[in-house]
Scaffold this motif. Structure first.
Motif, PDB file in Angstrom:
ATOM      1  N   HIS A 193     -22.298  48.198  -3.801  1.00 54.33           N
ATOM      2  CA  HIS A 193     -21.251  49.109  -3.337  1.00 54.33           C
ATOM      3  C   HIS A 193     -19.881  48.881  -3.961  1.00 54.33           C
ATOM      4  O   HIS A 193     -18.984  49.710  -3.796  1.00 54.33           O
ATOM      5  N   LYS A 194     -19.679  47.743  -4.658  1.00 56.08           N
ATOM      6  CA  LYS A 194     -18.409  47.443  -5.325  1.00 56.08           C
ATOM      7  C   LYS A 194     -17.198  47.695  -4.405  1.00 56.08           C
ATOM      8  O   LYS A 194     -16.373  48.567  -4.654  1.00 56.08           O
ATOM      9  N   PRO A 195     -17.085  46.926  -3.327  1.00 57.32           N
ATOM     10  CA  PRO A 195     -15.958  47.137  -2.405  1.00 57.32           C
ATOM     11  C   PRO A 195     -14.621  46.795  -3.063  1.00 57.32           C
ATOM     12  O   PRO A 195     -14.571  46.080  -4.068  1.00 57.32           O
ATOM     13  N   ASP A 196     -13.545  47.313  -2.476  1.00 58.30           N
ATOM     14  CA  ASP A 196     -12.201  46.987  -2.960  1.00 58.30           C
ATOM     15  C   ASP A 196     -11.774  45.606  -2.497  1.00 58.30           C
ATOM     16  O   ASP A 196     -10.927  44.961  -3.115  1.00 58.30           O
ATOM     17  N   LEU A 197     -12.347  45.162  -1.361  1.00 58.99           N
ATOM     18  CA  LEU A 197     -11.943  43.904  -0.747  1.00 58.99           C
ATOM     19  C   LEU A 197     -13.087  43.403   0.124  1.00 58.99           C
ATOM     20  O   LEU A 197     -13.834  44.203   0.689  1.00 58.99           O
ATOM     21  N   ALA A 198     -13.236  42.085   0.213  1.00 60.17           N
ATOM     22  CA  ALA A 198     -14.233  41.495   1.112  1.00 60.17           C
ATOM     23  C   ALA A 198     -13.529  40.660   2.171  1.00 60.17           C
ATOM     24  O   ALA A 198     -12.573  39.930   1.877  1.00 60.17           O
ATOM     25  N   LEU A 199     -13.992  40.792   3.425  1.00 61.64           N
ATOM     26  CA  LEU A 199     -13.502  39.984   4.545  1.00 61.64           C
ATOM     27  C   LEU A 199     -14.649  39.065   4.944  1.00 61.64           C
ATOM     28  O   LEU A 199     -15.682  39.527   5.427  1.00 61.64           O
ATOM     29  N   LEU A 200     -14.478  37.768   4.719  1.00 56.82           N
ATOM     30  CA  LEU A 200     -15.585  36.823   4.825  1.00 56.82           C
ATOM     31  C   LEU A 200     -15.379  35.793   5.930  1.00 56.82           C
ATOM     32  O   LEU A 200     -14.323  35.151   6.004  1.00 56.82           O
ATOM     33  N   ASP A 201     -16.411  35.609   6.761  1.00 51.90           N
ATOM     34  CA  ASP A 201     -16.459  34.449   7.638  1.00 51.90           C
ATOM     35  C   ASP A 201     -16.768  33.243   6.748  1.00 51.90           C
ATOM     36  O   ASP A 201     -17.404  33.378   5.696  1.00 51.90           O
ATOM     37  N   ILE A 202     -16.330  32.068   7.132  1.00 52.08           N
ATOM     38  CA  ILE A 202     -16.543  30.886   6.282  1.00 52.08           C
ATOM     39  C   ILE A 202     -17.844  30.164   6.628  1.00 52.08           C
ATOM     40  O   ILE A 202     -18.691  29.942   5.763  1.00 52.08           O
ATOM     41  N   ARG A 203     -18.013  29.806   7.893  1.00 52.02           N
ATOM     42  CA  ARG A 203     -19.184  29.001   8.276  1.00 52.02           C
ATOM     43  C   ARG A 203     -20.345  29.916   8.658  1.00 52.02           C
ATOM     44  O   ARG A 203     -20.304  30.586   9.690  1.00 52.02           O
ATOM     45  N   MET A 204     -21.353  29.956   7.802  1.00 48.03           N
ATOM     46  CA  MET A 204     -22.554  30.758   8.066  1.00 48.03           C
ATOM     47  C   MET A 204     -23.779  29.943   7.664  1.00 48.03           C
ATOM     48  O   MET A 204     -23.694  29.062   6.807  1.00 48.03           O
ATOM     49  N   ASP A 205     -24.919  30.237   8.271  1.00 48.25           N
ATOM     50  CA  ASP A 205     -26.161  29.600   7.851  1.00 48.25           C
ATOM     51  C   ASP A 205     -26.477  30.046   6.428  1.00 48.25           C
ATOM     52  O   ASP A 205     -26.206  31.185   6.040  1.00 48.25           O
ATOM     53  N   GLY A 206     -27.079  29.155   5.650  1.00 54.77           N
ATOM     54  CA  GLY A 206     -27.390  29.493   4.264  1.00 54.77           C
ATOM     55  C   GLY A 206     -26.126  29.440   3.426  1.00 54.77           C
ATOM     56  O   GLY A 206     -25.349  28.489   3.494  1.00 54.77           O
ATOM     57  N   MET A 207     -25.886  30.477   2.641  1.00 55.80           N
ATOM     58  CA  MET A 207     -24.674  30.546   1.823  1.00 55.80           C
ATOM     59  C   MET A 207     -23.445  30.659   2.720  1.00 55.80           C
ATOM     60  O   MET A 207     -23.415  31.462   3.638  1.00 55.80           O
ATOM     61  N   SER A 208     -22.437  29.858   2.445  1.00 57.00           N
ATOM     62  CA  SER A 208     -21.193  29.935   3.218  1.00 57.00           C
ATOM     63  C   SER A 208     -20.306  31.041   2.664  1.00 57.00           C
ATOM     64  O   SER A 208     -20.546  31.582   1.578  1.00 57.00           O
ATOM     65  N   GLY A 209     -19.242  31.344   3.407  1.00 58.10           N
ATOM     66  CA  GLY A 209     -18.266  32.298   2.904  1.00 58.10           C
ATOM     67  C   GLY A 209     -17.624  31.821   1.611  1.00 58.10           C
ATOM     68  O   GLY A 209     -17.278  32.626   0.745  1.00 58.10           O
ATOM     69  N   PHE A 210     -17.475  30.503   1.465  1.00 59.82           N
ATOM     70  CA  PHE A 210     -16.931  29.959   0.225  1.00 59.82           C
ATOM     71  C   PHE A 210     -17.866  30.260  -0.951  1.00 59.82           C
ATOM     72  O   PHE A 210     -17.415  30.600  -2.045  1.00 59.82           O
TER      73      PHE A 210
END
Length: 201
Positions: free
Chosen positions: A51-68
């Motif tokens: 979808h090629k967003p203009d901006l991403a809003l990411l949580d940091i601590r998630m199972d699997g891949m982190s927001g980082f």
């Protein structure tokens, strides 16, 4: 696939808490954004590629891949700007946020009425800035605190339970009182907060 002409922009929202995710999606959609959502890092990357967003809003601590992890991929492979929303504000987390070059960092808990203005401010900055600005990570030797104003706004919002616009107004008043440019004043504030977070103090 471009956002519709009357949209404020397309934003990718990523959080593994389904309730938080639903709240963010609803609130940002109501505010006029086109929202793409994901509840894990792998899906976030797939959605970003599609979808090629203009901006991403990411949580940091998630199972699997982190927001980082997601942020690093977005920066290095898709050249997409991002901001973080997290319950964690410890020294190591803040240092990594700055090193990755996030546009802003909001500390939970925040309600959608506080998040929307912050997202709008970052989106306006992204759309008005040079096209190449979000496309390149800062060199390792450069100051990673590329957006001291946005980070300071997040700190003041959290500390005083203010909206983004009210937090920015307070920072502008502080800078005027001290006779310093806004970015210089905000950088000093962020550095002071970092010093207070150091162990042994």
């Amino acid at each position: 696939m471009n956002p519709s002409p009357d949209s404020k922009g397309r934003i990718l929202v990523v959080d593994d808490d389904r309730l938080v995710l639903a709240t963010l999606v609803h609130g940002l959609s109501q505010a006029g954004f086109e929202v793409v959502d994901a509840d894990n890092g792998d899906d976030a990357i797939l959605q970003a590629r599609q979808h090629k967003p203009d901006l991403a809003l990411l949580d940091i601590r998630m199972d699997g891949m982190s927001g980082f992890d997601v942020a690093a991929y977005l920066r290095e492979h898709l050249h997409l700007p991002f901001m973080f929303l997290s319950a964690f504000s410890d020294e190591a987390t803040v240092a990594q946020i700055k090193a990755l070059g996030a546009k802003a960092y909001l500390v939970k808990p925040l309600d959608i009425a506080q998040i929307v203005p912050a997202v709008e401010a970052v989106m306006a900055q992204v759309r008005s800035g040079p096209a190449a600005q979000p496309a390149r990570p800062a060199p390792a030797e450069a100051d990673p605190l590329a957006q001291p104003v946005a980070i300071a706004v997040g700190i003041v919002m959290h500390r005083y339970s203010l909206t983004a616009s009210a937090a920015l107004a307070r920072l502008q008043q502080l800078a005027e009182r001290d006779g310093r440019p806004l970015d210089v004043s905000c950088r000093a504030m962020v550095q002071a907060v970092e010093q207070l977070a150091l162990p042994g103090l």
